[in-house]
Each structure stands twice: as structure tokens, then as C-alpha cells.
Design a protein around this motif. Structure first.
Motif, PDB file in Angstrom:
ATOM      1  N   GLY A  11      51.330  25.426  31.826  1.00 23.48           N
ATOM      2  CA  GLY A  11      50.197  25.280  30.906  1.00 23.48           C
ATOM      3  C   GLY A  11      48.992  26.136  31.233  1.00 23.48           C
ATOM      4  N   PHE A  12      49.225  27.383  31.588  1.00 23.07           N
ATOM      5  CA  PHE A  12      48.121  28.294  31.916  1.00 23.07           C
ATOM      6  C   PHE A  12      47.261  28.517  30.674  1.00 23.07           C
ATOM      7  N   LYS A  17      44.211  34.749  38.850  1.00 25.18           N
ATOM      8  CA  LYS A  17      43.701  33.711  37.958  1.00 25.18           C
ATOM      9  C   LYS A  17      44.761  32.634  37.732  1.00 25.18           C
ATOM     10  N   PHE A  18      46.012  33.068  37.602  1.00 22.81           N
ATOM     11  CA  PHE A  18      47.086  32.093  37.416  1.00 22.81           C
ATOM     12  C   PHE A  18      47.284  31.275  38.691  1.00 22.81           C
ATOM     13  N   ALA A  19      47.249  31.930  39.832  1.00 19.41           N
ATOM     14  CA  ALA A  19      47.395  31.212  41.102  1.00 19.41           C
ATOM     15  C   ALA A  19      46.274  30.181  41.265  1.00 19.41           C
ATOM     16  N   GLU A  20      45.060  30.556  40.871  1.00 16.48           N
ATOM     17  CA  GLU A  20      43.939  29.610  40.939  1.00 16.48           C
ATOM     18  C   GLU A  20      44.191  28.413  40.022  1.00 16.48           C
ATOM     19  N   HIS A  21      44.747  28.671  38.856  1.00 20.02           N
ATOM     20  CA  HIS A  21      45.103  27.579  37.925  1.00 20.02           C
ATOM     21  C   HIS A  21      46.099  26.629  38.589  1.00 20.02           C
ATOM     22  N   ILE A  80      49.327  36.061  46.434  1.00 20.16           N
ATOM     23  CA  ILE A  80      48.565  35.134  45.597  1.00 20.16           C
ATOM     24  C   ILE A  80      48.999  33.689  45.835  1.00 20.16           C
ATOM     25  N   GLY A  81      50.094  33.510  46.569  1.00 16.13           N
ATOM     26  CA  GLY A  81      50.530  32.162  46.931  1.00 16.13           C
ATOM     27  C   GLY A  81      51.686  31.613  46.126  1.00 16.13           C
ATOM     28  N   ILE A  82      52.218  32.394  45.207  1.00 20.61           N
ATOM     29  CA  ILE A  82      53.394  31.997  44.436  1.00 20.61           C
ATOM     30  C   ILE A  82      54.553  32.824  44.991  1.00 20.61           C
ATOM     31  N   PRO A  83      55.456  32.206  45.767  1.00 25.44           N
ATOM     32  CA  PRO A  83      56.453  32.975  46.515  1.00 25.44           C
ATOM     33  C   PRO A  83      57.247  33.995  45.698  1.00 25.44           C
ATOM     34  N   LEU A 102      56.574  31.091  34.110  1.00 27.78           N
ATOM     35  CA  LEU A 102      55.817  30.179  34.964  1.00 27.78           C
ATOM     36  C   LEU A 102      54.502  29.751  34.315  1.00 27.78           C
ATOM     37  N   MET A 103      53.852  30.693  33.654  1.00 28.91           N
ATOM     38  CA  MET A 103      52.593  30.380  32.993  1.00 28.91           C
ATOM     39  C   MET A 103      52.801  29.363  31.870  1.00 28.91           C
TER      40      MET A 103
END
Length: 135
Positions: A72-73, A124-128, A14-17, A67-68
Motif C-alpha cells: 500500500g505505498f 521513500k518506499f523503504a521509509e514507508h 535501503i533495507g529491503i533485501p 512490493l509497493m
């Protein structure tokens, strides 16, 4: 011997290591249970595998939630509810698998969890993060 139950690929990231690394570990644990099932030792491996997954999932969910909050997710509350529901469902299904000596129901649940929560909900979080410029 059959293939892996879940094959990790770049598409799963998702792009978050740290989250991607934790997902890879979870997939490896699920694949380990599958391996033991192929060797006709799934029931014997069930309880130790579930103990590992239960503890690791706690660490993983804490990581995601922190992380969320930090970033500010906007869907944090909904995601927290998903985590709690998943933990409750997992507890019931894992108990059912142990009581019935059936690793298959556990494996099926874990794959569904992988397909839905990780590959849909966590994205969805990665998109945020991408939208806010963090990623």
C-alpha cells in the motif's frame, strides 16, 4: 586500473533485501561497463551491457512495483511514472550512445540514475515500510 565507478557500501542499502540485492547487481553491471571503458573497449561492451541492464531493470521494476502494491505505498502512482520516465530516457540515451559510439554518455546517465532513483526515490518506499512496521 582505476577504482570502481560506483563503490557499493552499506550506506547504499535501503533495507529491503531483494531490492538491495538487485541494486548491487545493477551497480556491478555499471562497473563492468566502466571497466571495459578503461580497457578502451567501452564501445564494444556497450550493446551487451545495455541489453543486460534493460532486461534486469524490467525485473527490478516489476519487483519494486509488486512490493509497493502489496504494501500500500501511497506514492505508488508517482513512482510508477518515475519508472516509465526512466525507461524512456534510458532508451533514448542508450540509443544515442550506440549511434555515436560513445559509452561515456551512457555511463554518466547510469550514475545519475543510481544517485537519484535508487538512493533517493527508492528510500521513500523503504521509509514507508519502516513506518508501517514491515521493516
Amino acid at each position: 586500473m582505476k577504482d570502481l565507478y560506483i563503490v557499493w557500501s552499506k550506506d547504499n542499502e535501503i533495507g529491503i533485501p531483494i531490492i538491495d540485492e538487485q541494486h548491487r547487481v545493477a551497480v556491478g553491471t555499471i562497473n563492468s561497463l566502466f571497466y571495459f571503458m578503461q580497457m578502451k573497449r567501452g564501445v564494444a561492451a556497450l550493446r551487451p551491457t545495455l541489453n543486460v541492464l534493460e532486461q534486469y531493470t524490467k525485473i527490478h521494476f516489476e519487483t519494486e512495483e509488486e512490493l509497493m502494491k502489496l504494501h500500500g505505498f501511497r506514492d505508488l502512482d508517482a513512482h510508477l511514472l518515475l519508472h516509465r520516465d526512466l525507461q524512456s530516457q534510458a532508451h533514448e540515451i542508450l540509443h544515442e550512445g550506440i549511434v555515436n559510439n560513445d559509452a561515456t554518455i551512457v555511463l554518466n546517465f547510469l550514475k545519475e540514475w543510481w544517485l537519484d532513483h535508487i538512493n533517493k526515490q527508492d528510500r521513500k518506499f523503504a521509509e514507508h515500510l519502516r513506518h508501517t512496521g514491515v521493516l
